[in-house]
Design an enzyme around this catalytic site. Structure first.
Site, PDB file in Angstrom:
ATOM      1  N   CYS A  53       0.810  -1.212   0.000  1.00 35.76           N
ATOM      2  CA  CYS A  53       0.000   0.000   0.000  1.00 35.76           C
ATOM      3  C   CYS A  53       0.848   1.269   0.000  1.00 35.76           C
ATOM      4  CB  CYS A  53      -0.928   0.004   1.206  1.00 35.76           C
ATOM      5  SG  CYS A  53      -0.042   0.215   2.768  1.00 35.76           S
ATOM      6  N   ALA A  56       2.949   1.810   3.048  1.00 37.84           N
ATOM      7  CA  ALA A  56       4.158   0.977   3.018  1.00 37.84           C
ATOM      8  C   ALA A  56       5.263   1.669   2.222  1.00 37.84           C
ATOM      9  CB  ALA A  56       3.850  -0.395   2.419  1.00 37.84           C
ATOM     10  N   ARG A  87      12.465  -4.615   7.232  1.00 35.58           N
ATOM     11  CA  ARG A  87      13.228  -4.547   5.990  1.00 35.58           C
ATOM     12  C   ARG A  87      14.714  -4.459   6.277  1.00 35.58           C
ATOM     13  NH1 ARG A  87      12.508  -0.208   3.808  1.00 35.58           N
ATOM     14  NH2 ARG A  87      13.130  -0.778   1.752  1.00 35.58           N
ATOM     15  N   HIS A 188       5.885   6.579  -2.251  1.00 32.99           N
ATOM     16  CA  HIS A 188       7.217   7.114  -2.569  1.00 32.99           C
ATOM     17  C   HIS A 188       7.078   8.584  -2.948  1.00 32.99           C
ATOM     18  CE1 HIS A 188       8.140   2.838  -4.296  1.00 32.99           C
ATOM     19  NE2 HIS A 188       8.321   2.859  -2.994  1.00 32.99           N
TER      20      HIS A 188
END
Ligand code: CFM
Ligand code: HCA
Length: 535
Positions: A53, A56, A87, A188
């Site tokens: 999503c 994220a 991550r 982003h």
């Protein structure tokens, strides 16, 4: 193997078939120009996509790793928990950021409950900001929104502004509700916008020198950023900041004091590269530090950007020394990997970058998938002006920046270069270009956008790859079919894989996966007889 897309998709209803066909491109007869692929559009509902999503992409990928900021997830605890350190973007204290300012491995969330959803969460958020300031004294705070926050309409801007006045530190909010946009990619862009507006350009203590560079779109998974930094500093560059692997607010605010921006992950960070060029005149160069040959080509490219003979010579010295150190071991692993085929199914850039490293090992990528890339990541940046915007992409604000009257300098001046020399390099395709993945695909290779569970199974049956590079969501598909997988998001907690030293670690991991006898003990579905068949 020739792919017949219609055969592969027979179970689909017509409407789905029509949609999904546009997301698959096979390279046949070495065709030089890439057919148009559909990308960055909505996933077919219910199809078991591997996408994540917007939250994220914003929190998990771009802003979460900034080590000296406290990043608060405003939402139910699951969102914060899922994106908590999973991550493994590595970070460590340094001259500018002491240990008590390293927050990136912690998880901060307002832990919204049902009653907060009903009565609003602004007060809870304001109280949490007070608490983290009192306990941790961070230099700056990020607040990331989640789906329910957008739905109930908490005003993050108002809460941040009031808290900024109260505490006297920057508090930056991101309207990155999970549902905004069609994938991580929207997040982003939202993160890029806020970093550019609220952080970059606010610092006055950046490094001096004329070989200062930023590495944009490198998240230091498994320590990749550190290996890249080691090589670049060895050659004589000063790395100002990596965005955002092992990065600090204290450095990001000085991002504008670089001579050149390197772009590793084009998908997640091209916005900042472009905006910095517009606002400050800093040129950017697409690079790839994944693969031995790719790293060498990148280092030579970067040296050309400065056009300095000593730098060019020193680059060759470092390349020669690094190659001598890794070649014998790499050759050993290469003899195991040679001739094998693979799929690269990752979110964005890595599905392209890793093709270079696999080529170094004598392997071929026959199918490459991006979860959420845009057409330019497949077809090259030349198509950008022709990409149609839609309701989903219009939902993400575009910043329209202009040259900063005080800080803008012509690109060639940033590089200490004559205008003529700079124009020559531009002409040779040096700056601000990216040709996408297509030119590197092998003949007969397939590019697939937003691949789903069913299509992954079909493609495995058709191509019988020796290894699949994937993530936690899709790796079990191949395991059940007797095909080993390597996670390319988390590196299965190995790494670094970048640069020279990373290539050896990668080669060893891949050679191990390919020679593990366990996979021979599973009968893949295509080798089963009808009676054995079943499931
Ligand atoms: Fe860029 Fe990334 Fe990737 Fe990405 Fe991601 Fe990632 Fe990825 Mo997972 S920024 S596009 S949103 S290289 S988290 S570090 S591994 S999907 S291919
Ligand atoms: C994300 C993050 C992710 C997921 C990895 C995976 C990552 O997309 O939200 O699916 O294995 O790299 O951690 O891409």
């Amino acid at each position: 193997t020739d792919l017949n897309v219609d055969d592969m998709m027979t179970p689909y209803p017509n409407k789905v078939l029509k949609n999904r066909k546009k997301h698959i491109v096979a390279k046949t007869d070495g065709a030089a120009s890439c057919p148009q692929i559909e990308a960055n559009t909505r996933t077919v509902p219910g199809i078991i996509s591997q996408r994540g999503c917007c939250y994220a992409g914003c929190k998990g990928v771009v802003v979460g790793p900034i080590k000296d900021m406290i990043t608060i997830t405003h939402g139910p605890i699951g969102c914060g928990y899922y994106s908590w350190g999973t991550r493994r973007n590595k970070a460590r204290a340094d001259d500018r950021t002491p240990p008590e300012h390293i927050f990136s491995a912690m998880c901060f969330s307002t832990d919204m409950q049902e009653s907060d959803i009903v009565f609003g969460g602004e007060k809870k958020l304001a109280k949490m900001i007070d608490e983290v300031v009192e306990i941790f004294h961070p230099r700056a705070i990020n607040i990331c929104s989640t789906c329910p926050i957008g739905l109930i309409g908490d005003d993050l801007g108002a809460v941040s502004k009031a808290a900024e006045e109260k505490h006297g530190i920057p508090i930056i909010h991101y309207n990155c509700e999970g549902y905004k946009g069609v994938s991580q990619s929207a997040g982003h862009h939202i993160a890029n916008n806020q970093i550019m507006e609220k952080m970059v350009g606010t610092g006055t203590d950046g490094p001096a020198g004329d070989r200062v560079i930023n590495i944009l779109g490198e998240y230091n998974i498994g320590g990749d950023g550190w290996e890249i930094e080691r090589i670049l500093e060895d050659i004589g560059y000063t790395v100002n900041s990596i965005l955002t692997g092992d990065s600090a607010y204290a450095n990001i605010k000085n991002l504008h004091s670089a001579n050149l921006n390197l772009v590793q992950c084009h998908r997640s960070i091209n916005y900042i590269a472009e905006m910095m060029e517009t606002k400050y005149g800093i040129p950017w160069l697409k690079v790839n530090f994944i693969g031995v040959e790719a790293t060498i080509a990148t280092l030579r490219d970067v040296a050309q950007c400065f056009g300095d003979e000593d730098l060019i010579a020193q680059t060759e010295v470092v390349i020669e020394r690094e190659l001598a150190a890794i070649t014998p071991e790499l050759e050993r692993y290469r003899s195991i990997c040679k001739g094998k085929t693979a799929f690269t199914f990752v979110g964005g850039s890595r599905s392209h970058h890793y093709q270079y490293l696999l080529k170094d090992l004598g392997m071929e990528v026959v199918v490459a998938g991006y979860e959420f890339a845009h057409r330019d990541d497949y077809e090259g940046r030349d198509v950008i002006p022709t990409i149609k915007s839609d309701a989903d992409s219009k939902n993400i604000p575009e910043l329209h920046l202009e040259a900063d009257p005080d800080m803008y300098e012509e690109p060639n001046l940033h590089l200490n270069m004559s205008k003529e020399k700079y124009d020559e390099l531009v002409e040779a395709g040096h700056f601000a270009t990216y040709d996408g993945m297509y030119p590197d695909m092998v003949d007969g290779g397939v590019m697939i956008d937003d691949p789903n569970h069913y299509e992954t199974e079909e493609l495995i049956e058709i191509f019988h790859p020796d290894l699949i590079f994937s993530g936690i969501r899709d790796k079990y598909i191949s395991h059940k079919m007797g095909v080993p997988s390597k996670q390319l998001h988390s590196y299965d907690y190995s790494g670094p894989y970048a640069g020279f030293r990373g290539s050896i670690i990668f080669a060893k991991d891949v050679a191990n996966a390919l020679s593990t006898p366990a996979w021979q003990m599973i009968t893949p579905p295509w080798d089963k007889t009808e009676t054995e068949g079943g499931d």
